[in-house]
Design an enzyme around this catalytic site. Structure first.
Site: not given
Ligand SMILES: NC(=O)c1ccc[n+]([C@@H]2O[C@H](COP(=O)([O-])OP(=O)(O)OC[C@H]3O[C@@H](n4cnc5c(N)ncnc54)[C@H](O)[C@@H]3O)[C@@H](O)[C@H]2O)c1
Length: 339
Positions: A36, A151, A297, A126, A82, A128, A155, A299
């Site tokens: 991603n 999802y 929407r 999160s 992350f 959430t 968490k 949920g």
């Molecule tokens: N963005 C939000 O709104 C938000 C809110 C609360 C929690 N989070 C959590 O924060 C974290 C980071 O979120 P983000 O928004 O930066 O997401 P993002 O998708 O931009 O970053 C996640 C990264 O992890 C990498 N990745 C995913 N699965 C992988 C794997 N199996 N091996 C190696 N790399 C892998 C992806 O390529 C990506 O670069 C996540 O755990 C997400 O659940 C995000």
């Protein structure tokens, strides 16, 4: 300086955190499978800090690969985890993908950390986990509610796995950071959020509409019991959020933690409605946004914002940037990537 592993370090929050870690002098090694994110983010980070982080392209679902990584980098002192899949809707369609990617990978990492003499671990959780909280603002002691999606469940389960592990493994110290709504981009516009396909989150949808990539923003419901009838969230600038990770890491590396598993809310403490975010965009961009009010929407939580007392007092961290700062940086980023 200590070597820190950042998993998902080329993603949205991860890349901003790598910048803040490097600014503080840490040696950073990134694991990302690019599922991603884009390899170009590495250049974005390097252009800001002047130092290229070590990058290992690895899918954390590859257990042997994770083992080999820790054999090679046996001097890692801390891990900020992350990497995860994060699309709520997709998680409902493909729950096993989410359990494997968000839970399996966490277990593999913790198994490796157990082998080290000492390890500090920061987990991306999160807000959430609170669902629609009974009381606002939301404190860390608010009950964890039944998850609304696979999802969200990953968490909750992730936090439990870490807590259970820490109970019997004193060499691992961990903090789960419960993010509210991360938005914005680095002020340089060299890194930012890169949603694949139609954005799931409000701010990238707004900036993509502003630039003409989307025709119109749909605002889901204006008849909620809030001042302007639209839903309220706590939007935190990603740079403030990134800095909180460095503070939390220092707490663990410096043995300042009060228990070997702790949780902190990361938010601004201020709720903003959907229409207030639209107005902030219009203010900083000087553009009128094309939006329409549509039905609710399913949920959607009505209102969620953080009580930040624990993070402010225990971590000594506070947000500095405003919603306007976040929208300004997100707009600058959108213009740069489409330019
Ligand atoms: N963005 C939000 O709104 C938000 C809110 C609360 C929690 N989070 C959590 O924060 C974290 C980071 O979120 P983000 O928004 O930066 O997401 P993002 O998708 O931009 O970053 C996640 C990264 O992890 C990498 N990745 C995913 N699965 C992988 C794997 N199996 N091996 C190696 N790399 C892998 C992806 O390529 C990506 O670069 C996540 O755990 C997400 O659940 C995000």
């Amino acid at each position: 300086m200590d070597k820190i592993l950042v998993t998902g370090g080329l993603g949205f929050i991860g890349s901003h955190t790598v910048v803040e870690l490097q600014n503080e002098g840490y040696d950073v090694v990134i694991i990302d499978d690019l599922s991603n994110s884009s390899i170009n983010v590495l250049d974005g980070i390097t252009s800001i800090t002047g130092k290229k982080p070590i990058f290992e392209k690895l899918d954390l679902k590859d257990k042997a690969g994770v083992e080999a990584f820790f054999e090679k980098h046996n001097d890692v002192k801390g891990v900020i985890h992350f990497a995860a899949s994060k699309a709520v809707g997709e998680s409902v369609e493909k729950p096993l993908l989410y359990y494997e990617n968000n839970i399996g990978t966490l277990v593999y990492l913790l198994k490796e950390l157990k082998k080290l003499p000492e390890a500090s671990f920061i987990f991306s959780s999160s807000c959430t986990v609170y669902g629609q909280a009974d009381e606002l603002p939301i404190t860390e002691s608010a009950p964890v509610k039944q998850a609304e999606s696979p999802y969200g469940n990953t968490k909750q389960i992730g936090e439990e796995i870490i807590s259970d592990t820490c109970k019997v493994t004193p060499s691992i110290k961990a903090i789960a950071l419960r993010y509210f709504n991360p938005v914005g981009a680095h002020e340089s516009a060299n890194i930012g959020e890169l949603p694949i396909g139609v954005p799931q989150n409000l701010v990238p949808f707004i900036t993509q509409t502003g630039i003409g990539l989307r025709e119109q923003l749909s605002v889901f419901g204006d008849d909620y019991p809030t001042p302007d009838g639209t839903c309220i969230r706590d939007y935190i600038h990603v740079v403030d959020l990134a800095k909180a990770h460095v503070v939390a890491l220092k707490r663990l590396l410096g043995n300042k933690n009060k228990a070997n598993y702790e949780t902190f809310n990361l938010g601004t403490g201020k709720g903003s409605s959907v229409l207030e975010v639209v107005q902030a965009f219009e203010r900083v961009s000087g553009k009128k946004l094309n939006y329409k009010i549509v039905g609710r929407r399913e949920g959607d939580i009505i209102s969620a914002y953080a009580d930040t007392t624990k993070a402010n007092e225990e971590l000594g961290w506070k947000t500095k940037l405003t919603l306007d700062d976040a929208l300004r940086s997100a707009w600058k980023w959108e213009q740069k990537i489409r330019g």
